[in-house]
Design a protein around this motif. Sequence first.
Motif, PDB file in Angstrom:
ATOM      1  N   UNK A 189       0.824  -1.198   0.000  1.00  0.00           N
ATOM      2  CA  UNK A 189       0.000   0.000   0.000  1.00  0.00           C
ATOM      3  C   UNK A 189       0.871   1.267   0.000  1.00  0.00           C
ATOM      4  N   UNK A 190       1.321   1.657  -1.163  1.00  0.00           N
ATOM      5  CA  UNK A 190       2.199   2.821  -1.289  1.00  0.00           C
ATOM      6  C   UNK A 190       1.461   4.028  -1.866  1.00  0.00           C
ATOM      7  N   UNK A 191       0.132   3.989  -1.832  1.00  0.00           N
ATOM      8  CA  UNK A 191      -0.663   5.044  -2.443  1.00  0.00           C
ATOM      9  C   UNK A 191      -0.830   6.243  -1.508  1.00  0.00           C
ATOM     10  N   UNK A 192      -1.213   7.363  -2.107  1.00  0.00           N
ATOM     11  CA  UNK A 192      -1.481   8.590  -1.361  1.00  0.00           C
ATOM     12  C   UNK A 192      -2.574   8.351  -0.317  1.00  0.00           C
ATOM     13  N   UNK A 193      -2.328   8.808   0.905  1.00  0.00           N
ATOM     14  CA  UNK A 193      -3.362   8.754   1.936  1.00  0.00           C
ATOM     15  C   UNK A 193      -4.184  10.043   1.893  1.00  0.00           C
TER      16      UNK A 193
END
Length: 340
Positions: free
Chosen positions: A175-179
């Motif tokens: 999970x390396x996506x934008x928070x």
Amino acid sequence: MENKIVIYGAYGHTGKFLVAQLYKQGYRPILSGRDADKLNTFNKEYPDLITKVADINSPETLDKAFADAEIIVNCAGPFLDTAEPIIKSALRLGKHYLDVSAEQKAVLDIFEQFSEEAKHANVTIIPAAAFYGGLGDLLSTTLTKDWDKVDEISSYIGLDSWHPTKGTRLTGERNHYQRFMYENHSLQPVLEVKSKTWEFPDPISTQQVVTVPLSEIITISRHINVNTINTYLSQNSLTDIRNEETPEPKAADEKNRSSQIFCMEVVAVKGDKKRTITAQGIDIYAVTAPLIVEALKRILTGRIQKPGVTTLGEAFDATDFLSALDVDDIVVSHIKETDL
């Protein structure tokens, strides 16, 4: 109650809690997953249960595994990988779907990709029906049920420790996506990590908490008319999970729960009024099982308020849902209202 529920990822850490609780209550779920060896090993504990191997990369095996059930519960992360193929199978077959995702991106994708199709198919899809995502949504819905609009909802999550499972670590790597945070009635990228001191009830007590937006940002914002949503997590638990040497959780009681203690405190503000509610218990992985089981019972008995892609708080009577949970699993406080 036999074969109406299939648990995908049944041999995983959270899946085992769910299977145990269902079995104890007289349900006979179908056990499913990608790894035949792990599935067969786990099945030795429940020799009377059916097992079905299925791979997310093989739609035919998914359809075959899920065909005889009414509800699919996905406990196999990372949900960025598993949710889409399993939901597609659920829609092909006309089955309901729940998962235990804490991943914002996975939950947001489910709402955006499957809302119309699920509604038209009269299929219920509830992502993030777990400690993260689901519990905060239920507490927030209960807290604000008679408010037509809300200025701010903040969730404060205090853990005395966090021993992550292998699944949690794999999800973190994937999970390396934008928070996102939620402000001005819209999702906004998190540009700054905020920190503050928060006084939780004993035994968590006073902790430093920091901004960590999880799936409840998505679930709450889908159905509550709120301007701002915040999620804070205790710094000590983040330190644990970021330490590669922190071991996995170990069973410490007869329910195989770890000794981890949690407190989730939700604060809602409207004008000059502030409301607070807390939920306390043992083991954030284990407490997901009673949340899922209660949702399953209500779906199977037709007590659902909204088909399509929805949330625990929107799909059910949130106050009644929380009151139905066993106090050995979770203790929910009365709502406290004060003037600002």
